[in-house]
Design a protein around this motif. Structure first.
Motif, PDB file in Angstrom:
ATOM      1  N   GLU A  31       0.852  -1.133   0.040  1.00  0.00           N
ATOM      2  CA  GLU A  31      -0.257  -0.014  -0.072  1.00  0.00           C
ATOM      3  C   GLU A  31       0.768   1.280  -0.054  1.00  0.00           C
ATOM      4  O   GLU A  31       1.728   1.332   0.935  1.00  0.00           O
ATOM      5  CB  GLU A  31      -1.047  -0.016   1.217  1.00  0.00           C
ATOM      6  CG  GLU A  31      -1.915   1.265   1.261  1.00  0.00           C
ATOM      7  CD  GLU A  31      -3.083   0.925   2.130  1.00  0.00           C
ATOM      8  OE1 GLU A  31      -4.024   1.822   2.235  1.00  0.00           O
ATOM      9  OE2 GLU A  31      -2.871   0.312   3.179  1.00  0.00           O
ATOM     10  N   ASP A  32       0.633   2.193  -1.208  1.00  0.00           N
ATOM     11  CA  ASP A  32       1.592   3.353  -1.257  1.00  0.00           C
ATOM     12  C   ASP A  32       0.542   4.548  -1.223  1.00  0.00           C
ATOM     13  O   ASP A  32       0.377   5.093  -2.369  1.00  0.00           O
ATOM     14  CB  ASP A  32       2.386   3.055  -2.154  1.00  0.00           C
ATOM     15  CG  ASP A  32       3.218   4.389  -2.365  1.00  0.00           C
ATOM     16  OD1 ASP A  32       3.434   5.066  -1.431  1.00  0.00           O
ATOM     17  OD2 ASP A  32       3.664   4.638  -3.773  1.00  0.00           O
ATOM     18  N   PRO A  33      -0.006   5.074  -0.156  1.00  0.00           N
ATOM     19  CA  PRO A  33      -1.265   6.249  -0.252  1.00  0.00           C
ATOM     20  C   PRO A  33      -0.598   7.404  -0.859  1.00  0.00           C
ATOM     21  O   PRO A  33       0.915   7.739  -0.543  1.00  0.00           O
ATOM     22  CB  PRO A  33      -1.669   6.222   1.275  1.00  0.00           C
ATOM     23  CG  PRO A  33      -0.353   5.863   1.868  1.00  0.00           C
ATOM     24  CD  PRO A  33       0.433   4.651   1.365  1.00  0.00           C
ATOM     25  N   CYS A  34      -1.283   8.108  -1.484  1.00  0.00           N
ATOM     26  CA  CYS A  34      -0.843   9.200  -2.253  1.00  0.00           C
ATOM     27  C   CYS A  34      -1.054  10.246  -1.035  1.00  0.00           C
ATOM     28  O   CYS A  34      -2.220  10.689  -0.525  1.00  0.00           O
ATOM     29  CB  CYS A  34      -1.719   9.749  -3.473  1.00  0.00           C
ATOM     30  SG  CYS A  34      -1.603   8.654  -4.629  1.00  0.00           S
ATOM     31  N   GLY A  35      -0.115  11.061  -0.638  1.00  0.00           N
ATOM     32  CA  GLY A  35      -0.129  12.120   0.377  1.00  0.00           C
ATOM     33  C   GLY A  35      -0.193  11.537   1.746  1.00  0.00           C
ATOM     34  O   GLY A  35       0.150  10.279   1.920  1.00  0.00           O
ATOM     35  N   GLU A  36      -0.849  12.139   2.561  1.00  0.00           N
ATOM     36  CA  GLU A  36      -1.046  11.797   3.937  1.00  0.00           C
ATOM     37  C   GLU A  36      -1.994  10.546   4.000  1.00  0.00           C
ATOM     38  O   GLU A  36      -3.070  10.520   3.602  1.00  0.00           O
ATOM     39  CB  GLU A  36      -1.324  12.850   4.863  1.00  0.00           C
ATOM     40  CG  GLU A  36      -1.511  12.457   6.503  1.00  0.00           C
ATOM     41  CD  GLU A  36      -1.862  13.509   7.412  1.00  0.00           C
ATOM     42  OE1 GLU A  36      -1.954  13.285   8.595  1.00  0.00           O
ATOM     43  OE2 GLU A  36      -1.994  14.618   6.925  1.00  0.00           O
ATOM     44  N   PRO A  37      -1.542   9.572   4.682  1.00  0.00           N
ATOM     45  CA  PRO A  37      -2.548   8.408   4.599  1.00  0.00           C
ATOM     46  C   PRO A  37      -3.805   8.720   5.419  1.00  0.00           C
ATOM     47  O   PRO A  37      -3.618   9.271   6.610  1.00  0.00           O
ATOM     48  CB  PRO A  37      -1.838   7.337   5.472  1.00  0.00           C
ATOM     49  CG  PRO A  37      -0.249   7.762   5.562  1.00  0.00           C
ATOM     50  CD  PRO A  37      -0.059   8.943   5.328  1.00  0.00           C
ATOM     51  N   THR A  38      -4.694   7.995   5.129  1.00  0.00           N
ATOM     52  CA  THR A  38      -6.147   8.153   5.713  1.00  0.00           C
ATOM     53  C   THR A  38      -6.332   6.968   6.488  1.00  0.00           C
ATOM     54  O   THR A  38      -7.480   7.052   7.002  1.00  0.00           O
ATOM     55  CB  THR A  38      -7.281   8.579   4.743  1.00  0.00           C
ATOM     56  OG1 THR A  38      -7.437   7.600   3.617  1.00  0.00           O
ATOM     57  CG2 THR A  38      -7.053   9.893   3.940  1.00  0.00           C
ATOM     58  N   ASN A  39      -5.717   5.802   6.254  1.00  0.00           N
ATOM     59  CA  ASN A  39      -5.921   4.509   7.184  1.00  0.00           C
ATOM     60  C   ASN A  39      -4.843   4.321   8.060  1.00  0.00           C
ATOM     61  O   ASN A  39      -3.874   4.885   7.970  1.00  0.00           O
ATOM     62  CB  ASN A  39      -6.111   3.351   5.910  1.00  0.00           C
ATOM     63  CG  ASN A  39      -7.166   3.726   5.008  1.00  0.00           C
ATOM     64  OD1 ASN A  39      -8.443   4.288   5.431  1.00  0.00           O
ATOM     65  ND2 ASN A  39      -7.116   3.316   3.774  1.00  0.00           N
ATOM     66  N   LEU A  40      -5.329   3.613   8.921  1.00  0.00           N
ATOM     67  CA  LEU A  40      -4.393   3.278  10.147  1.00  0.00           C
ATOM     68  C   LEU A  40      -3.092   2.550   9.652  1.00  0.00           C
ATOM     69  O   LEU A  40      -1.950   3.048  10.030  1.00  0.00           O
ATOM     70  CB  LEU A  40      -5.388   2.360  11.356  1.00  0.00           C
ATOM     71  CG  LEU A  40      -4.355   2.432  12.492  1.00  0.00           C
ATOM     72  CD1 LEU A  40      -3.976   3.587  13.165  1.00  0.00           C
ATOM     73  CD2 LEU A  40      -5.420   1.240  13.440  1.00  0.00           C
ATOM     74  N   MET A  41      -3.317   1.348   9.116  1.00  0.00           N
ATOM     75  CA  MET A  41      -1.966   0.787   9.065  1.00  0.00           C
ATOM     76  C   MET A  41      -1.030   1.478   8.074  1.00  0.00           C
ATOM     77  O   MET A  41       0.194   1.573   8.712  1.00  0.00           O
ATOM     78  CB  MET A  41      -2.109  -0.694   8.378  1.00  0.00           C
ATOM     79  CG  MET A  41      -1.115  -1.421   8.154  1.00  0.00           C
ATOM     80  SD  MET A  41      -0.158  -2.024   9.653  1.00  0.00           S
ATOM     81  CE  MET A  41      -1.196  -3.915   9.753  1.00  0.00           C
ATOM     82  N   PRO A  42      -1.266   2.147   7.219  1.00  0.00           N
ATOM     83  CA  PRO A  42      -0.236   2.852   6.321  1.00  0.00           C
ATOM     84  C   PRO A  42       0.492   3.759   7.222  1.00  0.00           C
ATOM     85  O   PRO A  42       1.670   4.338   7.209  1.00  0.00           O
ATOM     86  CB  PRO A  42      -0.668   3.162   4.992  1.00  0.00           C
ATOM     87  CG  PRO A  42      -2.193   3.157   5.204  1.00  0.00           C
ATOM     88  CD  PRO A  42      -2.172   2.274   6.204  1.00  0.00           C
TER      89      PRO A  42
END
Length: 361
Positions: A190-201
């Motif tokens: 998982e490579d979120p764009c910008g600040e992560p919105t989910n807990l694990m990342p």
């Protein structure tokens, strides 16, 4: 079978492409690139051990999508392509409605025109809103609390109406809870764009030093340690469920709607402590005010998926954390880590179609 995977370069889509390849299916990916990285593609091909054609296509582009269906003879479609952040959907609802709902309509119309009548749809537990009781069963009341969840529910309803109108159309709506983890190779994750919105990342980025500390929203819930409880599911288990659902539709010639989760709730602090064990690193955190609309505890009853699909989650929370940490440690900047480039797979355009399919990666 030859399967079109829409959003196949994204987090869940890329893992599902591998599961399809492992079962002997041929995969073609359509991805707009909005929520994915071009650098996942050579890694995906390396792990799959076969060519994986990937094309930059926005599902709302009817012409490009029609070319893709004219170029390949697909047996089924897996649909992951969507904008997916709850908070962002509240700020940009019209963009979410346009992308997620309009894209699904165009996809369904193109499938129908091409005679492709099997669809696995990436839905979400957000269609239950704040459930009245847990564990959550598939017959629980549907009540969305944000625009993202509404797009998933409307898409399910559109698909259901199509199945009623076209009695030969089959669909699997998979309502999953909280996907986490990564492939055991550490090559995709998982490579979120910008600040992560989910807990694990977010935890991963704190562990690797990208973020200073974790904010825990609410410490006074009626749970084991006062923090919110959710059902976390390993992305590899989730990917396998999509292939099981596809093969169920073919085998039984039936549509299906099932929850995908472990059936066990894990609190925020339980997940933090499991990650600390897996990584050997301390995760600093602070408890802040609750977020409006957050439920104390939400987890799935996954028994119907086991009964119908023969599927059940295999990985526990420790394995989820180990694999998530391996991914983050090997890729501290996500897919921005340099990889060897692989030649692009190109599609020959049928002469009878004027639109163009753009090769993505």
């Amino acid at each position: 079978m030859r399967i079109l995977v829409c959003g196949g370069a994204g987090y869940i889509g890329s893992h599902t492409c591998l599961s399809l390849a492992e079962r002997g299916h041929q995969v073609v990916v359509a991805d707009s690139g909005v929520n994915s990285s071009a650098r996942v593609v050579p890694r995906l091909r390396r792990l799959a051990g076969m060519p994986v054609p990937v094309h930059r296509v926005d599902l709302r582009d009817r012409g490009a999508l029609s070319v893709l269906f004219a170029t390949y003879r697909f047996d089924a479609v897996l649909h992951f392509a969507a904008l997916k952040a709850v908070g962002d959907s509240c700020r940009r609802p019209l963009e979410y409605f346009d992308n997620n709902i309009s894209g699904t309509i165009v996809l369904l119309q193109t499938m129908q025109a091409a005679g492709v009548r099997r669809l696995v749809f990436s839905s979400s537990a957000t269609v239950y809103g704040e459930p009245a009781q847990v564990p959550v069963r598939e017959d629980a009341a549907l009540s969305v609390m944000n625009p993202y969840g509404r797009t998933k529910l409307v898409a399910e309803q559109l698909i259901g109406d199509l199945c009623t109108a076209d009695t030969g159309f089959r669909a699997a709506n998979l309502r999953y809870f909280n996907p986490v983890g990564a492939h055991a190779s550490g090559l995709i994750g998982e490579d979120p764009c910008g600040e992560p919105t989910n807990l694990m990342p977010y935890i991963c980025q704190v562990a690797v030093g990208v973020r200073e500390k974790l904010r825990v929203f609410g410490g006074d819930y009626p749970t084991v340690d006062g923090t919110g409880v959710r059902d976390y599911i390993h992305v590899v288990d989730l990917a396998r469920a999509h292939v099981d659902a596809l093969e169920y539709m073919v085998r039984e010639d039936r549509s299906v709607t099932v929850n995908l989760g472990t059936g066990r709730g894990v609190s925020v602090l339980e997940l933090v402590h499991a990650f600390e064990r897996a990584s050997g690193r301390r995760i600093p955190y602070e408890i802040v005010d609750r977020r409006p609309g957050d439920a104390a505890s939400v987890f799935a009853d996954p028994s119907l998926a086991q009964e119908l699909l023969g599927w059940r989650a295999e990985f526990d929370v420790d394995a989820m954390c180990r694999d998530a940490w391996r991914w983050q440690a090997m890729n501290p900047e996500g897919y921005r880590t340099s990889v060897r480039r692989t030649p692009v797979m190109r599609v020959r355009r049928p002469k009878i179609v004027a639109a163009r399919v753009a090769d993505a990666y």
